[in-house]
Design a protein around this motif. Structure first.
Motif, mmCIF file in Angstrom:
data_model
loop_
_atom_site.group_PDB
_atom_site.id
_atom_site.type_symbol
_atom_site.label_atom_id
_atom_site.label_comp_id
_atom_site.label_asym_id
_atom_site.label_seq_id
_atom_site.Cartn_x
_atom_site.Cartn_y
_atom_site.Cartn_z
ATOM 1 N N LYS A 1 -0.068 9.103 18.764
ATOM 2 C CA LYS A 1 -0.828 7.968 19.297
ATOM 3 C C LYS A 1 -1.867 7.505 18.285
ATOM 4 N N GLU A 2 -2.555 8.456 17.659
ATOM 5 C CA GLU A 2 -3.564 8.103 16.661
ATOM 6 C C GLU A 2 -2.929 7.511 15.411
ATOM 7 N N VAL A 3 -1.781 8.073 15.004
ATOM 8 C CA VAL A 3 -1.101 7.587 13.802
ATOM 9 C C VAL A 3 -0.583 6.169 14.019
ATOM 10 N N GLN A 4 -0.093 5.871 15.217
ATOM 11 C CA GLN A 4 0.370 4.517 15.531
ATOM 12 C C GLN A 4 -0.743 3.503 15.325
ATOM 13 N N SER A 5 -1.951 3.876 15.727
ATOM 14 C CA SER A 5 -3.087 2.958 15.572
ATOM 15 C C SER A 5 -3.419 2.739 14.107
ATOM 16 N N SER A 6 -3.280 3.782 13.297
ATOM 17 C CA SER A 6 -3.611 3.678 11.875
ATOM 18 C C SER A 6 -2.520 2.973 11.077
ATOM 19 N N PHE A 7 -1.274 3.060 11.556
ATOM 20 C CA PHE A 7 -0.146 2.481 10.815
ATOM 21 C C PHE A 7 0.696 1.621 11.761
ATOM 22 N N PRO A 8 0.174 0.474 12.186
ATOM 23 C CA PRO A 8 0.883 -0.358 13.164
ATOM 24 C C PRO A 8 2.180 -0.964 12.637
ATOM 25 N N ASN A 9 2.357 -0.999 11.320
ATOM 26 C CA ASN A 9 3.567 -1.596 10.759
ATOM 27 C C ASN A 9 4.662 -0.574 10.493
ATOM 28 N N THR A 10 4.397 0.680 10.778
ATOM 29 C CA THR A 10 5.401 1.726 10.608
ATOM 30 C C THR A 10 6.038 2.026 11.956
ATOM 31 N N GLN A 11 7.370 2.024 11.996
ATOM 32 C CA GLN A 11 8.040 2.380 13.233
ATOM 33 C C GLN A 11 8.424 3.862 13.189
ATOM 34 N N PHE A 12 8.418 4.480 14.356
ATOM 35 C CA PHE A 12 8.682 5.907 14.451
ATOM 36 C C PHE A 12 9.950 6.135 15.271
ATOM 37 N N LYS A 13 10.782 7.049 14.781
ATOM 38 C CA LYS A 13 11.986 7.448 15.509
ATOM 39 C C LYS A 13 11.881 8.927 15.838
ATOM 40 N N LEU A 14 12.029 9.253 17.116
ATOM 41 C CA LEU A 14 11.990 10.639 17.564
ATOM 42 C C LEU A 14 13.396 11.026 18.012
ATOM 43 N N HIS A 15 13.976 11.998 17.328
ATOM 44 C CA HIS A 15 15.330 12.450 17.647
ATOM 45 C C HIS A 15 15.263 13.818 18.312
ATOM 46 N N SER A 16 15.813 13.938 19.510
ATOM 47 C CA SER A 16 15.886 15.223 20.181
ATOM 48 C C SER A 16 17.092 15.995 19.671
ATOM 49 N N ARG B 1 0.816 -1.215 0.000
ATOM 50 C CA ARG B 1 0.000 0.000 0.000
ATOM 51 C C ARG B 1 0.849 1.263 0.000
ATOM 52 N N GLY B 2 2.159 1.107 0.034
ATOM 53 C CA GLY B 2 3.040 2.268 0.010
ATOM 54 C C GLY B 2 3.318 2.884 1.360
ATOM 55 N N GLU B 3 2.981 2.182 2.457
ATOM 56 C CA GLU B 3 3.238 2.721 3.776
ATOM 57 C C GLU B 3 4.729 2.644 4.112
ATOM 58 N N GLU B 4 5.208 3.629 4.872
ATOM 59 C CA GLU B 4 6.619 3.688 5.202
ATOM 60 C C GLU B 4 7.026 2.603 6.196
ATOM 61 N N HIS B 5 8.238 2.118 6.024
ATOM 62 C CA HIS B 5 8.805 1.236 7.047
ATOM 63 C C HIS B 5 9.126 2.045 8.300
ATOM 64 N N GLU B 6 9.534 3.313 8.105
ATOM 65 C CA GLU B 6 10.002 4.116 9.222
ATOM 66 C C GLU B 6 9.743 5.596 8.955
ATOM 67 N N VAL B 7 9.357 6.311 9.998
ATOM 68 C CA VAL B 7 9.218 7.771 9.936
ATOM 69 C C VAL B 7 10.140 8.355 11.003
ATOM 70 N N VAL B 8 11.029 9.254 10.580
ATOM 71 C CA VAL B 8 11.988 9.868 11.494
ATOM 72 C C VAL B 8 11.577 11.321 11.723
ATOM 73 N N ILE B 9 11.429 11.698 12.992
ATOM 74 C CA ILE B 9 10.982 13.034 13.345
ATOM 75 C C ILE B 9 12.013 13.676 14.270
ATOM 76 N N SER B 10 12.390 14.890 13.928
ATOM 77 C CA SER B 10 13.338 15.652 14.736
ATOM 78 C C SER B 10 12.564 16.611 15.630
ATOM 79 N N ILE B 11 12.932 16.667 16.913
ATOM 80 C CA ILE B 11 12.240 17.533 17.869
ATOM 81 C C ILE B 11 13.267 18.381 18.613
#
Length: 293
Positions: free
Chosen positions: A111-126, A87-97
């Motif tokens: 939290k809502e996005v995690q529920s919609s895309f359970p197969n996508t992992q998220f990385k939060l970089h401070s 479906r074209g969903e990302e393997h990973e989304v990297v977010i800088s904060i």
């Protein structure tokens, strides 16, 4: 051992009997009994006690069943992941904060996005000192949550959305004021501040009018490379310095005084924005976060 045998075992255990499992699987009871028998022959153990009216797993059968469940769950997760890739969903989304940004709005949306895309992992970089803009330019991250001034637009081909307001003031511990015999916040001026140490941000990753936050007034300077370190230094009474009011309001207890350097000046106002590189095409998960602001 075949996957069909494993699935049959799981259905028999969960249905509670071969008869019930035959209805679920739409197979005859003799066929299911034969499948279980062949599985037992393959693994070399007896999976069920057949002495009573109901089938019950043996001790080894219980362990084997639990491992089969784990394997099937992993296969289902793999199939789900494969479908998400199709479906074209990302393997990973990297977010800088940036550490000076309030992360609550991001975490609420994530939290809502995690529920919609359970197969996508998220990385939060401070990040500190506005390094998020460098990471955006290098396309190392898809999104950045960062303080924003109009001049930042010149740092790259960015598109941004408002997340929250950012109000910057200054703060000092009352014990530091006592060192110069000042007790009233109204008596704080540059002549007072010049007698005390000052906490200032060190160099930023992008061009910025540093005199706004770094004008050297204090007796000595303590340079820090992150907002959290700045707050800790002010708490430790190492000097007076800038604070973000909406992030630190709870910490402004009776021990601290908030002030402006210029008597009639107003707090420095900016924004927290979610920013993306205009030329980067966001995938579905990253785009959902973007669309929530």
């Amino acid at each position: 051992m075949k996957i069909d045998q494993v699935l049959t075992l799981i259905h028999v255990v969960e249905a509670g009997s071969i008869s019930a499992a035959s209805t679920v699987l739409n197979k005859s009871q003799p066929a299911i009994s034969m499948t279980i028998k062949r599985l037992e022959e393959t693994v070399g153990i007896t999976l069920f006690n057949r002495n009573g009216y109901r089938l019950e797993l043996t001790e080894k059968g219980q362990i084997y069943y639990q491992k089969c469940k784990l394997i099937v769950d992993q296969i289902n997760q793999l199939n789900s992941y494969s479908d998400s890739l199709k479906r074209g969903e990302e393997h990973e989304v990297v977010i800088s904060i940036e550490d000076s940004a309030n992360v609550d709005p991001l975490l609420s949306s994530l939290k809502e996005v995690q529920s919609s895309f359970p197969n996508t992992q998220f990385k939060l970089h401070s990040e500190t000192q506005l390094k998020s803009f460098q990471r955006l330019n290098k396309e190392e991250v898809q999104l950045a949550f960062t303080p924003w001034l109009p001049t930042f637009a010149a740092e790259g081909d960015f598109e941004s959305k408002h997340v929250s307001n950012l109000e910057i003031s200054f703060c000092i511990h009352r014990s530091l004021l006592a060192q110069v015999n000042v007790t009233d916040a109204n008596d704080i001026d540059q002549s007072v501040l010049s007698k005390l140490p000052q906490v200032v941000p060190s160099d930023f990753a992008i061009d910025l009018n540093k005199d706004v936050l770094m004008k050297p007034i204090g007796r000595s300077l303590l340079k820090v490379n992150g907002y959290q370190t700045c707050v800790a230094a002010i708490h430790a009474q190492l000097g007076w310095g800038p604070i973000i009011k909406n992030m630190w309001s709870k910490a402004l207890t009776e021990d601290f005084v908030s002030f402006q350097i210029e008597k009639d000046s107003t707090p420095i106002c900016a924004e927290i924005r979610v920013v993306k590189n205009r030329k980067t095409i966001l995938g579905p998960a990253a785009n959902k976060i973007w669309s929530m602001f």
